[in-house]
Design a protein around this motif. Sequence first.
Motif, PDB file in Angstrom:
ATOM      1  N   UNK A  27       0.838  -1.194   0.000  1.00 35.58           N
ATOM      2  CA  UNK A  27       0.000   0.000   0.000  1.00 35.58           C
ATOM      3  C   UNK A  27       0.872   1.242   0.000  1.00 35.58           C
ATOM      4  N   UNK A  28       0.379   2.261  -0.682  1.00 39.74           N
ATOM      5  CA  UNK A  28       1.134   3.501  -0.829  1.00 39.74           C
ATOM      6  C   UNK A  28       0.243   4.679  -0.448  1.00 39.74           C
ATOM      7  N   UNK A  29       0.759   5.587   0.355  1.00 41.00           N
ATOM      8  CA  UNK A  29       0.063   6.835   0.652  1.00 41.00           C
ATOM      9  C   UNK A  29      -1.109   6.723   1.596  1.00 41.00           C
ATOM     10  N   UNK A  30      -1.169   5.651   2.386  1.00 38.61           N
ATOM     11  CA  UNK A  30      -2.324   5.484   3.276  1.00 38.61           C
ATOM     12  C   UNK A  30      -1.895   5.092   4.700  1.00 38.61           C
ATOM     13  N   UNK A  31      -0.817   5.681   5.193  1.00 37.26           N
ATOM     14  CA  UNK A  31      -0.342   5.365   6.544  1.00 37.26           C
ATOM     15  C   UNK A  31      -1.357   5.756   7.613  1.00 37.26           C
ATOM     16  N   UNK A  32      -2.026   6.896   7.423  1.00 36.74           N
ATOM     17  CA  UNK A  32      -3.031   7.342   8.404  1.00 36.74           C
ATOM     18  C   UNK A  32      -4.178   6.333   8.479  1.00 36.74           C
ATOM     19  N   UNK A  33      -4.567   5.800   7.329  1.00 40.53           N
ATOM     20  CA  UNK A  33      -5.670   4.842   7.278  1.00 40.53           C
ATOM     21  C   UNK A  33      -5.279   3.522   7.950  1.00 40.53           C
ATOM     22  N   UNK A  86      -7.530  -9.824   7.884  1.00 41.84           N
ATOM     23  CA  UNK A  86      -7.245  -9.082   6.651  1.00 41.84           C
ATOM     24  C   UNK A  86      -6.671 -10.063   5.643  1.00 41.84           C
ATOM     25  N   UNK A  87      -7.308 -10.149   4.465  1.00 35.24           N
ATOM     26  CA  UNK A  87      -6.831 -11.066   3.431  1.00 35.24           C
ATOM     27  C   UNK A  87      -5.981 -10.350   2.384  1.00 35.24           C
ATOM     28  N   UNK A  88      -6.158  -9.056   2.221  1.00 34.41           N
ATOM     29  CA  UNK A  88      -5.311  -8.258   1.330  1.00 34.41           C
ATOM     30  C   UNK A  88      -5.698  -6.797   1.474  1.00 34.41           C
ATOM     31  N   UNK A  89      -4.804  -5.926   1.052  1.00 36.87           N
ATOM     32  CA  UNK A  89      -5.092  -4.492   1.060  1.00 36.87           C
ATOM     33  C   UNK A  89      -4.325  -3.834  -0.070  1.00 36.87           C
ATOM     34  N   UNK A  90      -4.900  -2.782  -0.587  1.00 36.57           N
ATOM     35  CA  UNK A  90      -4.262  -1.986  -1.619  1.00 36.57           C
ATOM     36  C   UNK A  90      -4.714  -0.548  -1.432  1.00 36.57           C
ATOM     37  N   UNK A  91      -4.181   0.330  -2.239  1.00 36.44           N
ATOM     38  CA  UNK A  91      -4.618   1.719  -2.174  1.00 36.44           C
ATOM     39  C   UNK A  91      -4.860   2.214  -3.589  1.00 36.44           C
ATOM     40  N   UNK A  92      -5.765   3.182  -3.681  1.00 31.92           N
ATOM     41  CA  UNK A  92      -6.091   3.732  -4.984  1.00 31.92           C
ATOM     42  C   UNK A  92      -6.906   5.008  -4.845  1.00 31.92           C
ATOM     43  N   UNK A 139      -7.513   3.650   1.265  1.00 32.61           N
ATOM     44  CA  UNK A 139      -7.054   2.299   1.563  1.00 32.61           C
ATOM     45  C   UNK A 139      -8.240   1.379   1.314  1.00 32.61           C
ATOM     46  N   UNK A 140      -8.023   0.310   0.578  1.00 33.30           N
ATOM     47  CA  UNK A 140      -9.095  -0.650   0.293  1.00 33.30           C
ATOM     48  C   UNK A 140      -8.647  -1.991   0.864  1.00 33.30           C
ATOM     49  N   UNK A 141      -9.428  -2.522   1.817  1.00 35.89           N
ATOM     50  CA  UNK A 141      -9.030  -3.702   2.564  1.00 35.89           C
ATOM     51  C   UNK A 141     -10.054  -4.816   2.354  1.00 35.89           C
ATOM     52  N   UNK A 142      -9.547  -5.984   2.007  1.00 32.84           N
ATOM     53  CA  UNK A 142     -10.376  -7.186   1.928  1.00 32.84           C
ATOM     54  C   UNK A 142     -10.171  -7.954   3.229  1.00 32.84           C
ATOM     55  N   UNK A 143     -11.267  -8.329   3.883  1.00 31.39           N
ATOM     56  CA  UNK A 143     -11.162  -9.117   5.111  1.00 31.39           C
ATOM     57  C   UNK A 143     -11.997 -10.380   4.967  1.00 31.39           C
TER      58      UNK A 143
END
Length: 169
Positions: free
Chosen positions: A18-24, A38-44, A52-56
């Motif tokens: 993930x990039x640019x989502x430390x606060x999240x 948490x199964x995966x996370x990405x940012x967009x 931050x987009x998180x799959x759980x």
Amino acid sequence: MKTLKDIKQMLSNCGAYIVGTKKEVKELPNIIGDDEIITYATSGWYDGHTWLVVSTSKRIIFLDKGMLFGVNQIEIPLGKVNAIKYKKRLFMGEVEIWDGASMYKVKNISKKTLIPFVNAVNDSIGEFEKSQKSLGSSIADELVKLKKLMDEGVITQGEFNKKKKELLK
């Protein structure tokens, strides 16, 4: 309650990038349940901001924590996800998640996280559906057992109705 260390460990375990989502990420301990993985996370890019987009194991979470305005959060329970679609471009990609009533399109997702994210969501949906089916069949099995006990006179109609109501909640 999960700690930030627990969250970072889960993100590391699933290989999230993930990039640019430390606060999240720092906000996730307040959001992720004790029984949730948490199964995966990405940012967009979504709705004019980096999210931050998180799959759980239970839901998909969109999270945007601003400097002044607080936290924006969107949740889609896995049981409500109708479809997930992605497009891969030269450097970046995008994903669309449909929940029946709405479509959420996240753009500018790192190409290397796009397919792992979609696969994680699909795997989580599969596991969720499998658990729901087994839960439904176990409730049905329990009702059959209770009906047999009532027919044999071991329990009363009132006891049967009470237990049935508890099971079907």
